[in-house]
Design a protein around this motif. Structure first.
Motif, short mmCIF file in Angstrom:
data_model
loop_
_atom_site.label_atom_id
_atom_site.label_comp_id
_atom_site.label_asym_id
_atom_site.label_seq_id
_atom_site.Cartn_x
_atom_site.Cartn_y
_atom_site.Cartn_z
N ASP A 1 0.86 -1.19 0.00
CA ASP A 1 0.00 0.00 0.00
C ASP A 1 0.89 1.23 0.00
O ASP A 1 2.09 1.15 0.31
CB ASP A 1 -0.92 0.01 1.21
N ALA B 1 0.63 5.88 0.51
CA ALA B 1 -0.22 7.02 0.87
C ALA B 1 0.62 8.29 0.85
O ALA B 1 1.83 8.26 1.11
CB ALA B 1 -0.84 6.81 2.24
N SER C 1 -10.74 7.07 4.29
CA SER C 1 -10.88 5.63 4.05
C SER C 1 -9.57 5.02 3.54
O SER C 1 -9.19 3.92 3.93
CB SER C 1 -12.00 5.37 3.05
N GLN C 2 -8.88 5.75 2.66
CA GLN C 2 -7.61 5.26 2.15
C GLN C 2 -6.54 5.24 3.24
O GLN C 2 -5.73 4.31 3.32
CB GLN C 2 -7.14 6.13 0.98
N SER C 3 -6.57 6.24 4.11
CA SER C 3 -5.62 6.28 5.22
C SER C 3 -5.86 5.13 6.19
O SER C 3 -4.91 4.49 6.67
CB SER C 3 -5.73 7.62 5.96
N ARG D 1 -7.21 2.28 5.45
CA ARG D 1 -6.81 1.04 4.79
C ARG D 1 -5.30 0.83 4.90
O ARG D 1 -4.82 -0.28 5.16
CB ARG D 1 -7.21 1.09 3.32
#
Length: 961
Positions: free
Chosen positions: A44, A46, A140-142, A144
């Protein structure tokens, strides 16, 4: 050598153009950028803003007050990327400002910061660093990203003891523990390089080694170390000043990324030494030659301990990477690394160096370093055109001087204390350092180089310069200040040539790679062919063709031959190679018979390890191309005499017969015409020409060119008839081979047969089945109770008794191996089955000779009567077709003509003359191809029907032979 990795895919970094990063998957780009192991994948990523603070920084803050801001509290924006075992970050503004690679096992604690205005994490590491990670983007991405990171951390909890044991082997941990700055208890200093025993090069006091160690100690406390090290601008400055002796090996590992492979493969080095103990290889022989030539000025390499360490590392790596094994200059670099690193450290550092940092430098062609010499010359022309033009004017080859600089990182030219400074920066910044330092050397010595007129003078200038690097001279940046020449060199390299970065180097590599490839490919081909054993029946040009086909198969047509790491051919590749070379193997025909025969050839032509190489392949082909039929038969017989007893049994005889059917299939099926059929066709043509000469004379027509013999190009060719005849002949020959083989086979007595017959003892033997016995009477080949064999002389006798097989082994087989055909990569390599017209009428000279012979014979038999001579010539055609005197050149030709007698019928409609425009067989191009001047008896005898004969054809075409 076993193909471990594909060199081409591994070395694209030095051959692609400036947009090269776009051509690689992003994961691979990031692995290369952060020097991560090859098996790491992105989990992943970010966008974040990061600050870091250490316990050491906190204590400094407390001393100076809460509102004091230290550089470690600065905020850095960039992308945080989570790999399977690592967490990496690089700031967006300038990669040198702030970056890190954290082994996930170093993260001891992760918690979410309860802040209403953003989403943030707090990471604590075992190196006593605290990272504040503020996520930028969707919540939401953070979340995840945090879940994925937490999941990975939980899955690796059990591996933490493994990391602690590894850290105890690092001097950075020992340094902090010794100074009460680490909670990891270490009993003593870890094992290090030869320098711990034989002292490090140079004077430690003059090199300020203690001061450097203190600086690094402070840096480790503030920015972490080894697996949890943060790189900032002070980090790069400390490396450029020169690394302290006891930390140099570890920091080389950290900068190059080899420390990660060493941690993930803890037993690999020792396992290579144990598993291959006692085994030998060509690489080991080369290693032994160079051991005593590896930095002989360093005291350790005058002792058994130093030599043995060097031997073990080079040996282990040669087994790990057999496609490279050992190459020149590897001993110099390895010997240098061993001064500061343990054997295992050097092993993994050498692996990273060869595989990632300088691919192609250490290989059988050194294509990587040769390409970089072209790049270097191009950069000299760009930055110092006057010097470059001077070199060109006097034909001074700069690469002769500079190649050792790049290949050994200046270890063989500079004093070691300065060469190690270059190595420090090389592991940090990569190959651009070598270019920057080399360009600085040219710049500083520019005036002296402009006075040189040959390579020798140029080499002398550099030699004098390197020997005086410790001499004091005026500083180029500060007036009235003296400093060593090396410091001025260092400043020129990284100030004046700071613009020489990876992007420019990649552009120059792309510009010159084709020239280098072609030059190396030609050199490698010549060298490899020159080193092949003698092949009496394959000349040099044919060896070049075989070489191209061989490596064309290995490289699958996508790479240059010299880049193929694996020089051995497997069974599948051998099948493709033979399909492209011979007429009797077709890769598209998946038959058990073809598979068995190819297996037999592959095993016979492979070496003792059952591996096919170019050398063994050429030797095998050379046996098939032997011009002596007796030797050819011996070589063919040896394919089946695997036990070397000079005899083959019943089952093998049957297998020989099957294989003869296989390899004669193109002629048996009429796809090709053999020598016997071609001569018969040529004989018919000769008869046709003789008849034409007779007809012209009977009609009182004089030819303008009486010295020319005209082959009527409009002859109608009866293809089917000749195919049937040839096919019948080959079927009969195979049947005859089996018949004669078993007729002349000898009983193979079993040495274990009892000496006393059972009938003499009164013991009754079981009665065999009478019906089966009756069958055996008719076919002894089916009787398993009577073993039989044929020897080599018997095999020769059987083959030579049959004209078709005799001709096949004497000539046809050799001609079916197309070693004279050059490889054309633009054509379909599978279209190797030659059409029958490639052989039909291939020798017009032979036709002309036959015509002249027939006319001479006719003239002799009829005296001076021209009409009778013509008639006798015609009769001679028919008579010679059924006698042994058709081709009086050699005895073998006579015997083969005799075989043809039964096939040449009186009512043979070989063809009548037809007009060229009505000919449905030969195209205009094919007609033109017959227009060849053929010299006979000193005269140029044209083998082409002329236009003037067109009026004669109509009256002649009704006649039949």
């Amino acid at each position: 050598m076993d193909l471990v990795k594909d060199i081409f895919s591994k070395t694209q970094t030095i051959f692609d153009s400036s947009n090269y990063p776009k051509k690689l998957p992003r994961t691979e780009q990031l692995r290369n950028q952060f020097n991560l192991p090859d098996n790491e994948n992105i989990v992943d990523e970010a966008n974040v803003e990061i600050t870091v603070i250490s316990s050491f920084s906190k204590s400094k803050l407390e001393e100076k007050g809460e509102n004091t801001h230290l550089p470690s509290q600065q905020v850095y924006s960039g992308k945080l990327i989570c790999f399977e075992n690592f967490l990496v970050f690089k700031d967006d503004y300038d990669g040198l400002l702030f970056s890190f690679v954290l082994e996930l096992l170093t993260i001891q604690k992760i918690q979410r910061l309860q802040r209403s205005y953003d989403f943030a994490l707090l990471l604590n590491t075992s190196t006593e660093l605290q990272f504040t990670v503020q996520f930028i983007g969707l919540k939401s991405q953070s979340e995840r990203f945090c879940r994925n990171l937490t999941k990975l951390l939980k899955s690796q909890v059990t591996e933490v003891p493994k990391l602690n044991n590894f850290l105890m082997q690092l001097y950075s941990e020992y340094l902090l523990y010794k100074n009460n700055s680490s909670h990891l208890v270490i009993d003593g200093p870890p094992a290090g390089g030869l320098g711990w025993v034989f002292k490090f090069p140079g004077n430690a006091q003059k090199l300020n080694d203690r001061l450097k160690m203190r600086k690094w100690f402070d840096y480790f406390r503030e920015y972490g170390r080894n697996f949890g090290l943060v790189r900032t601008l002070p980090f790069y400055k400390l490396v450029s000043y020169g690394l302290p002796n006891k930390l140099r090996g570890e920091l080389w590992e950290v900068c190059s990324g080899s420390i990660y492979n060493r941690f993930l493969n803890p037993e690999a080095y020792n396992k290579f030494l144990v598993d291959y103990d006692g085994k030998t290889s060509l690489a080991l022989e080369e290693i032994e030659k160079d051991l005593n030539r590896s930095l002989p000025e360093y005291p350790a390499y005058q002792t058994d301990e130093g030599i043995n360490r060097l031997r073990r590392v080079l040996t282990a790596y040669s087994w790990k990477n057999p496609e490279i094994g050992y190459c020149q200059a590897m001993n110099i670099v390895t010997a240098a690394l061993l001064i500061y690193m343990s054997e295992e450290q050097v092993f993994w550092c050498l692996d990273t160096l060869i595989e990632k940092l300088i691919p192609g430098y250490y290989s059988k062609t050194m294509y990587g370093v040769l390409l970089d010499q072209k790049v270097f010359e191009g950069l000299v022309l760009k930055t110092m055109p006057v010097i470059s033009e001077h070199f060109a004017k006097h034909e001074i080859q700069l690469s002769i001087v500079s190649l050792p600089w790049f290949l050994s990182f200046f270890l063989n030219t500079m004093p070691l204390i300065y060469a190690f400074r270059v190595v420090d920066m090389f592991f940090l910044h990569g190959t651009r350092v070598l270019f920057q330092v080399a360009l600085a050397i040219i710049r500083i010595n520019g005036e002296a180089l402009l006075q040189c007129e040959d390579d020798g003078e140029c080499i002398a200038v550099f030699k004098e310069f390197f020997s005086s690097l410790d001499e004091l001279e005026n500083s180029i940046s500060a007036e009235n200040k003296k400093r060593p020449k090396f410091d001025n060199l260092w400043e020129v390299a990284f100030r004046e040539f700071v613009s020489i970065d990876e992007k420019i180097i990649l552009q120059y590599r792309a510009r010159h790679k084709n020239d280098v490839f072609q030059g190396i490919e030609s050199f490698v081909k010549r060298a490899e062919i020159r080193n092949l054993p003698k092949t009496p029946y394959i000349n040099q040009k044919q060896l070049y063709n075989i070489y191209d086909r061989y490596y064309g198969v290995l490289s699958k047509g996508t790479e240059s031959p010299f880049m193929v790491g694996n020089a051995t051919m497997d069974r599948k590749g051998f099948e493709e190679f033979m399909t492209n070379l011979v007429d009797w193997i077709d890769i598209k025909q998946e038959s058990p018979e073809q598979t068995k025969f190819l297996d037999r050839l592959y095993n016979a032509w492979s070496n003792e390890e059952n591996v096919m190489t170019l050398e063994t392949l050429c030797l095998g082909l050379d046996k098939l191309l032997d011009s002596d039929i007796m030797t050819t038969l011996s070589n063919y017989f040896s394919l089946y005499d695997t036990e070397k007893k000079e005899k083959i049994n019943r089952e093998t005889i049957l297998q020989v017969a099957e294989d003869l059917i296989l390899i004669t299939a193109p002629w048996r099926d009429g796809l090709l015409f053999d020598e016997i059929t071609n001569k018969a066709i040529e004989s018919e043509i000769a008869a046709k020409i003789v008849e034409r000469q007779k007809w012209l004379k009977e009609n009182n027509i004089e030819e303008e060119d009486t010295d020319s013999i005209h082959i009527p190009s409009e002859v109608k060719f009866n293809q089917e008839k000749w195919q049937i005849k040839q096919s019948e002949r080959y079927f009969a020959s195979n049947s005859n081979f089996l018949k004669l083989s078993f007729q002349y086979a000898q009983p193979d007595e079993d040495p274990n047969t009892p000496l006393i017959d059972l009938e003499d003892t009164g013991i009754t033997k079981p009665k065999p089945d009478e019906s089966f016995q009756e069958k055996l009477k008719h076919n002894i080949a089916l009787d398993p109770s009577n073993p039989m064999y044929i020897s080599l002389p018997m095999f020769r006798m059987v083959i030579l008794s049959d004209t078709t097989y005799e001709s096949f082994f004497a000539e046809t087989l050799r001609k079916s191996i197309h070693v004279d055909d050059e490889v054309d990569t633009k054509l379909d390599m599978y279209k190797n089955i030659r059409g029958m017209f490639n052989n039909f009428l291939a020798d017009g000279r032979r036709v002309a000779i036959e015509v002249k012979r027939r006319m001479d014979d006719a003239a002799k038999s009829a005296g001076l009567n021209n009409n009778d001579a013509s008639s006798s010539s015609s009769n001679s055609v028919n008579n010679n077709s059924s006698t042994n005197n058709t081709t009086p050149d050699t005895a073998s030709r006579t015997s083969r003509s005799h075989t043809l007698s039964s096939y040449q019928e009186d009512d043979d409609d070989f063809g009548s003359y037809v007009s060229p425009e009505n000919d449905d067989l030969l195209s205009n191009n094919e007609l033109a191809s017959l227009s060849v001047n053929i010299p006979v008896s000193g005269n140029d005898m044209s083998v082409l029907h002329t236009d003037e004969d067109a009026t004669l054809i109509k009256s002649f075409e009704k006649q039949k032979i």
